[in-house]
Design a protein around this motif. Structure first.
Motif, PDB file in Angstrom:
ATOM      1  N   ALA A  34      -4.072   8.359   0.875  1.00  0.00           N
ATOM      2  CA  ALA A  34      -4.499   6.979   0.671  1.00  0.00           C
ATOM      3  C   ALA A  34      -5.486   6.546   1.756  1.00  0.00           C
ATOM      4  CB  ALA A  34      -3.284   6.053   0.656  1.00  0.00           C
TER       5      ALA A  34
ATOM      6  N   ILE B 161       0.845  -1.200   0.000  1.00  0.00           N
ATOM      7  CA  ILE B 161       0.000   0.000   0.000  1.00  0.00           C
ATOM      8  C   ILE B 161       0.875   1.243   0.000  1.00  0.00           C
ATOM      9  CG2 ILE B 161      -1.665   1.338   1.334  1.00  0.00           C
ATOM     10  CD1 ILE B 161      -2.797  -1.322   2.364  1.00  0.00           C
TER      11      ILE B 161
ATOM     12  N   GLN C  32      -8.876   8.127   0.901  1.00  0.00           N
ATOM     13  CA  GLN C  32      -9.476   7.434  -0.239  1.00  0.00           C
ATOM     14  C   GLN C  32     -10.023   6.073   0.182  1.00  0.00           C
ATOM     15  OE1 GLN C  32      -6.064   7.895  -3.044  1.00  0.00           O
ATOM     16  NE2 GLN C  32      -7.614   8.680  -4.424  1.00  0.00           N
TER      17      GLN C  32
ATOM     18  N   PHE D  79      -7.269  -1.428   4.492  1.00  0.00           N
ATOM     19  CA  PHE D  79      -6.207  -0.428   4.631  1.00  0.00           C
ATOM     20  C   PHE D  79      -5.768  -0.411   6.087  1.00  0.00           C
ATOM     21  CE2 PHE D  79      -4.149   3.574   5.277  1.00  0.00           C
ATOM     22  CZ  PHE D  79      -3.566   3.925   4.060  1.00  0.00           C
TER      23      PHE D  79
ATOM     24  N   LEU E 269       0.339   8.905   2.255  1.00  0.00           N
ATOM     25  CA  LEU E 269      -0.406   7.931   3.050  1.00  0.00           C
ATOM     26  C   LEU E 269      -1.671   8.528   3.663  1.00  0.00           C
ATOM     27  CD1 LEU E 269       2.448   5.891   4.748  1.00  0.00           C
ATOM     28  CD2 LEU E 269       0.804   5.087   3.039  1.00  0.00           C
TER      29      LEU E 269
ATOM     30  N   ARG F 176       2.514   1.871  -3.398  1.00  0.00           N
ATOM     31  CA  ARG F 176       1.566   2.418  -4.374  1.00  0.00           C
ATOM     32  C   ARG F 176       1.223   3.870  -4.055  1.00  0.00           C
ATOM     33  NH1 ARG F 176      -0.561  -2.841  -3.715  1.00  0.00           N
ATOM     34  NH2 ARG F 176      -2.204  -2.099  -2.311  1.00  0.00           N
ATOM     35  N   ALA F 177       1.103   4.179  -2.767  1.00  0.00           N
ATOM     36  CA  ALA F 177       0.746   5.545  -2.381  1.00  0.00           C
ATOM     37  C   ALA F 177       1.837   6.540  -2.787  1.00  0.00           C
ATOM     38  CB  ALA F 177       0.496   5.621  -0.877  1.00  0.00           C
TER      39      ALA F 177
END
Length: 229
Positions: free
Chosen positions: A223, A146, A226, A200, A220, A149-150
Motif C-alpha cells: 500500500a 488504510i 502504491q 498515506f 502495508l 483496506r490494505a
C-alpha cells in the motif's frame, strides 16, 4: 521502462536485525508485484538534519532498530513526511517515533519523550505491561482505515519485537486528537495509527515486513508503494 519509486528508509542499518533482513525482501516483492523499479536509500538517523534535503524521495519508511543513533534525525524525517504530504510508513520504532513527533509538533508537548532513552518530561512511549519480543498478537482494525483496506480483513495477527508502546496514561489525550487510532490489540491498546487528510500516513507497533520472510508481500508495504505512485 518501469516506473520508479524513490524510497527513503529511515533507520540505522543493522543486518543482524530480523526486520532489516525482511525489508529488502518486502520491497523486491512489491517491485515484482507492481512491475516497478524501487530505488531505496537507507538514511542513517545521524545523517538527517535541516541541511539534508529530502525532496528527492517519493515516500518514507521509518523502520525498526531503535533507539536510533539520532532521535532528532528520525523525528525530522517523520515531520517532513507528515507536513509535506509524502507517503509514510512507520513500523515498530517508527511507530513510537511517529507518536513522539506528533505529540511534540502537533499537540505542542515539546517535552514528549521515549521511556527507553529519556528520564524526564512526558514519556508518551513507555514500557509495555507485557513486552512483545518475538511474539505474535491479534489486532482488530477499523473498517474504513488504510490498514483495513490494505489487509482486506479486520482481524489480523502480526509479529512483534518490542518492549515499548504508547503510554496508556496518554491514550485518552491521543484519542481526542484528529490522529486516527485504527488498530487495537485484544486489551484495547493502540497498535496502528493513521493521519486523516494525509494521502498515506500509517504506523504500526508490529512489524508487518516479517511476512516477506515467508515470501508474502506485506499488505502495508504494498500500500505504501502504491501510494508513492
Amino acid at each position: 521502462m518501469s516506473q520508479q519509486v524513490r524510497l527513503a528508509i529511515i533507520g540505522d542499518h543493522n543486518p543482524a536485525i530480523v526486520a532489516h533482513q525482511a525489508i529488502p525482501l518486502a520491497l523486491n516483492l512489491a517491485a515484482q508485484t507492481f512491475d516497478l523499479d524501487i530505488h531505496t536509500t537507507w538514511l542513517n538517523t545521524d545523517t538527517i538534519d535541516a541541511q539534508r534535503s529530502l525532496e528527492e524521495f517519493d515516500a518514507f519508511w521509518c523502520v525498526p532498530g531503535s533507539p536510533y543513533q539520532s532521535t532528532e534525525g528520525a523525528l525530522h524525517a517523520i515531520r517532513y513526511a507528515r507536513e509535506q504530504q509524502k507517503p509514510f510508513l512507520g513500523t515498530c520504532g517508527g511507530f513510537q517515533h511517529a507518536i513522539i513527533e506528533y505529540a511534540r509538533n502537533v499537540m505542542g508537548w515539546q517535552d514528549a519523550g521515549h521511556g527507553e532513552t529519556d528520564t524526564e518530561g512526558r514519556l508518551v512511549i513507555a514500557a509495555l505491561a507485557c513486552e512483545m519480543v518475538e511474539k505474535k498478537g491479534g489486532i482488530t482494525l477499523v473498517a474504513d482505515s488504510i490498514a483495513g483496506r490494505a489487509y482486506g480483513e479486520l482481524d489480523i495477527e502480526e509479529g512483534y519485537h518490542c518492549r515499548y508502546g504508547i503510554n496508556t496514561e496518554f491514550q485518552a489525550a491521543l484519542e481526542s486528537q484528529p490522529l486516527r487510532l485504527t488498530g487495537h490489540d485484544q486489551q484495547g491498546e493502540i497498535r496502528v495509527i493513521e493521519l486523516p487528510k494525509h494521502p498515506f500516513f500509517v504506523a504500526t507497533l508490529f512489524q508487518p515486513e516479517r511476512a516477506a520472510l515467508k515470501g508474502h508481500l506485506p499488505p502495508l508495504v504494498g500500500a505504501l508503494i502504491q501510494a508513492a505512485l
